[in-house]
Design a protein around this motif. Sequence first.
Motif, mmCIF file in Angstrom:
data_model
loop_
_atom_site.group_PDB
_atom_site.id
_atom_site.type_symbol
_atom_site.label_atom_id
_atom_site.label_comp_id
_atom_site.label_asym_id
_atom_site.label_seq_id
_atom_site.Cartn_x
_atom_site.Cartn_y
_atom_site.Cartn_z
ATOM 1 N N TYR A 72 0.881 -1.176 0.000
ATOM 2 C CA TYR A 72 0.000 0.000 0.000
ATOM 3 C C TYR A 72 0.914 1.220 0.000
ATOM 4 N N SER A 73 0.795 2.106 -0.993
ATOM 5 C CA SER A 73 1.886 3.047 -1.246
ATOM 6 C C SER A 73 1.613 4.485 -0.812
ATOM 7 N N VAL A 74 0.507 4.709 -0.121
ATOM 8 C CA VAL A 74 0.203 6.057 0.392
ATOM 9 C C VAL A 74 -0.473 5.913 1.758
ATOM 10 N N GLU A 75 -0.834 7.058 2.380
ATOM 11 C CA GLU A 75 -1.575 6.967 3.634
ATOM 12 C C GLU A 75 -2.943 6.359 3.348
ATOM 13 N N SER A 108 11.429 1.313 1.106
ATOM 14 C CA SER A 108 10.969 2.118 2.225
ATOM 15 C C SER A 108 10.578 3.486 1.664
ATOM 16 N N SER A 109 10.372 4.438 2.537
ATOM 17 C CA SER A 109 9.882 5.732 2.051
ATOM 18 C C SER A 109 10.398 6.877 2.909
ATOM 19 N N ASN A 110 10.464 8.044 2.294
ATOM 20 C CA ASN A 110 10.777 9.275 3.054
ATOM 21 C C ASN A 110 9.775 9.488 4.187
ATOM 22 N N HIS A 111 8.596 8.874 4.097
ATOM 23 C CA HIS A 111 7.584 9.091 5.134
ATOM 24 C C HIS A 111 7.892 8.343 6.431
ATOM 25 N N ALA A 112 8.966 7.547 6.430
ATOM 26 C CA ALA A 112 9.458 6.949 7.691
ATOM 27 C C ALA A 112 10.081 8.033 8.579
ATOM 28 N N ARG A 133 0.311 6.494 9.160
ATOM 29 C CA ARG A 133 0.281 5.032 9.408
ATOM 30 C C ARG A 133 1.153 4.346 8.355
ATOM 31 N N TYR A 134 1.089 4.868 7.155
ATOM 32 C CA TYR A 134 1.930 4.363 6.064
ATOM 33 C C TYR A 134 3.417 4.465 6.441
ATOM 34 N N GLY A 135 3.830 5.626 6.970
ATOM 35 C CA GLY A 135 5.226 5.807 7.379
ATOM 36 C C GLY A 135 5.613 4.819 8.469
ATOM 37 N N ILE A 161 12.688 5.908 -0.463
ATOM 38 C CA ILE A 161 12.461 6.612 -1.722
ATOM 39 C C ILE A 161 11.819 7.972 -1.461
ATOM 40 N N GLY A 162 12.321 8.979 -2.158
ATOM 41 C CA GLY A 162 11.718 10.314 -2.094
ATOM 42 C C GLY A 162 10.482 10.341 -2.973
ATOM 43 N N ASN A 163 10.631 10.832 -4.196
ATOM 44 C CA ASN A 163 9.520 10.747 -5.154
ATOM 45 C C ASN A 163 10.070 10.333 -6.512
ATOM 46 N N PHE A 164 9.600 9.183 -6.955
ATOM 47 C CA PHE A 164 10.048 8.546 -8.188
ATOM 48 C C PHE A 164 9.285 9.120 -9.377
ATOM 49 N N HIS A 171 7.775 22.066 -5.503
ATOM 50 C CA HIS A 171 8.917 22.581 -4.735
ATOM 51 C C HIS A 171 9.513 21.507 -3.831
ATOM 52 N N ARG A 172 8.678 20.795 -3.100
ATOM 53 C CA ARG A 172 9.176 19.744 -2.195
ATOM 54 C C ARG A 172 9.927 18.664 -2.961
ATOM 55 N N ARG A 173 9.405 18.301 -4.081
ATOM 56 C CA ARG A 173 10.011 17.199 -4.857
ATOM 57 C C ARG A 173 11.348 17.609 -5.472
ATOM 58 N N LEU A 174 11.656 18.931 -5.549
ATOM 59 C CA LEU A 174 12.991 19.330 -6.021
ATOM 60 C C LEU A 174 14.069 18.792 -5.072
ATOM 61 N N SER A 175 13.704 18.593 -3.811
ATOM 62 C CA SER A 175 14.668 18.084 -2.827
ATOM 63 C C SER A 175 14.731 16.560 -2.800
ATOM 64 N N ILE A 176 13.682 15.893 -3.243
ATOM 65 C CA ILE A 176 13.595 14.436 -2.997
ATOM 66 C C ILE A 176 13.380 13.605 -4.256
ATOM 67 N N TRP A 177 13.477 14.235 -5.413
ATOM 68 C CA TRP A 177 13.180 13.536 -6.677
ATOM 69 C C TRP A 177 14.146 12.381 -6.933
ATOM 70 N N THR A 255 2.323 16.876 2.584
ATOM 71 C CA THR A 255 0.899 16.682 2.927
ATOM 72 C C THR A 255 0.664 15.467 3.814
ATOM 73 N N PHE A 256 1.589 14.505 3.824
ATOM 74 C CA PHE A 256 1.411 13.366 4.724
ATOM 75 C C PHE A 256 1.458 13.840 6.181
ATOM 76 N N CYS A 257 2.179 14.968 6.437
ATOM 77 C CA CYS A 257 2.232 15.537 7.790
ATOM 78 C C CYS A 257 0.966 16.321 8.100
HETATM 79 O O1 GCB Z 1 6.525 11.735 -0.732
HETATM 80 C C1 GCB Z 1 6.223 11.465 -1.889
HETATM 81 O O2 GCB Z 1 6.190 12.320 -2.771
HETATM 82 C C2 GCB Z 1 5.921 10.016 -2.262
HETATM 83 O O3 GCB Z 1 6.098 9.195 -1.125
HETATM 84 C C3 GCB Z 1 5.618 7.924 -1.046
HETATM 85 O O4 GCB Z 1 6.054 7.194 -0.180
HETATM 86 C C4 GCB Z 1 4.484 7.507 -1.900
HETATM 87 O O5 GCB Z 1 4.537 6.151 -2.226
HETATM 88 C C5 GCB Z 1 4.365 8.340 -3.160
HETATM 89 O O6 GCB Z 1 3.086 8.101 -3.732
HETATM 90 C C6 GCB Z 1 4.519 9.811 -2.814
HETATM 91 O O7 GCB Z 1 4.292 10.603 -3.916
#
Ligand code: GCB
Length: 274
Positions: A72-75, A108-112, A133-135, A161-164, A171-177, A255-257
Motif C-alpha cells: 500500500y503506497s500512500v496513507e 521504504s519511504s521518506n515518510h518513515a 500510518r503508512y510511514g 524513496i523520495g519521489n520517483f 517545490h518539495r520534490r525538487l529536494s527528494i526527486w 501533505t502526509f504531515c
Molecule cells: O513523498 C512522496 O512524494 C511520495 O512518497 C511515497 O512514499 C508515496 O509512495 C508516493 O506516492 C509519494 O508521492
Amino acid sequence: MPRILMTGAAGGIGTSLRKLLPPIYPDLLLSDLKAPADLGKDEKFKAADLADLAQVEAICEGVDGILHFGGYSVEGPWDSILQSNIIGGYNLFEAARKKGVERIVFASSNHAVGFYPRHHRIGTDVTARPDSRYGVSKVFGEAVGALYADKHGLGVTCIRIGNFGEMPLDHRRLSIWLKPEDLVQLCRIGLDHPDIHFEIFYGASHNERAWWDNHRAYELGYRPTGRGEDFREHAMAEQAKLKPDPVGDYYQGGTFCSMEFDGDKDRIVDWSKR
Ligand SMILES: O=C(O)[C@H]1OC(=O)[C@H](O)[C@@H](O)[C@@H]1O
Ligand SMILES: NC(=O)C1=CN([C@@H]2O[C@H](COP(=O)(O)OP(=O)(O)OC[C@H]3O[C@@H](n4cnc5c(N)ncnc54)[C@H](O)[C@@H]3O)[C@@H](O)[C@H]2O)C=CC1
C-alpha cells in the motif's frame, strides 16, 4: 544467472522498472495481486497476495534476490496498511528466509522520517519520525529487514524513496526527486554489491536542495545522473498552483504531515530537537 523477483510489478515503479531491468537481470519474475494489463509474452508473472504467507513462499521458490515494491503506497486505512505492508512485509522476509533468498531490496519511504523539518539535514541513522500510518509501516519494514540481516544473514537494503518519476513535481520534490535510472543503480547495489549486510539509502537523485545525507550510497558506488534543478521552472510553476499548507510546507513529509494533523498550525514545532 540470478533469478530476481520484483513485487509490485503492476504499480507505478514496477511498470517503469519492467522496462529498465531485463537487460541487467534477464531472469526476472514479476508478481503483484493481478498481472499488468500489458504483460508481454517474454515476461514471467506469478500472482500473489503479500498477506498470504503460502502465496509469498510460492513466488520466492528458486529466487536469489528480491526487489520488494509491492504494498500500500500512500496513507490509508489501518487495515489496508496492516494487510499489505505489516503482514505482507513480514511475510516477504520470512518467505525469503525459508526459501534461501540471499538479497532483499525493500522500498521504504521518506515518510518513515517525514516529521523532520525541511531545514534539518538528516542521515540514515536518525530516530524514525513517521508522518502517517503508512510511514509507520515503512519503519516496521526496515526493522524486519534489520532483524533478518542480523539474525538470519540475509543481505538487506532499504531505500527510503523520495519521489520517483520523470521529473520533480513541485517545490518539495525538487529536494527528494528520484529518476528511474537512479533507482535502478540503487537496486543493483542492493542486489550485487559484495559488502551488503544491512543498509539504508535515501532514494534521491543529485538534488541541490537535498535535505538528506546519503553518503553511504555514494561510498558503495552510487552516481546519480538526475539533477532536480534541471526541472526547477516546471516544479515551481506546478507549486504555484497549490494552496499554502503551513504544516506540510514545514516538514519533509509534506501533505502526509498535514493530513489528520491535530496540532497548533500557528505554532509549528521541530519536535525532533527536544
Ligand atoms: O513523498 C512522496 O512524494 C511520495 O512518497 C511515497 O512514499 C508515496 O509512495 C508516493 O506516492 C509519494 O508521492
Ligand atoms: N512512487 C514513489 O515515489 C514512492 C514509492 N515508495 C514505495 O515504493 C513501492 C512502489 O511504489 P509505487 O509503484 O508508486 O506504488 P503503487 O501503488 O503504484 O504500486 C504498488 C503495487 O503493490 C501492489 N500491492 C498492494 N497490496 C498488495 C498485496 N497485498 N499483495 C500484492 N501486491 C500488492 C499493488 O497492486 C500495486 O500494483 C511502494 O512500496 C511504495 O510505498 C516509497 C516512496 C516513494
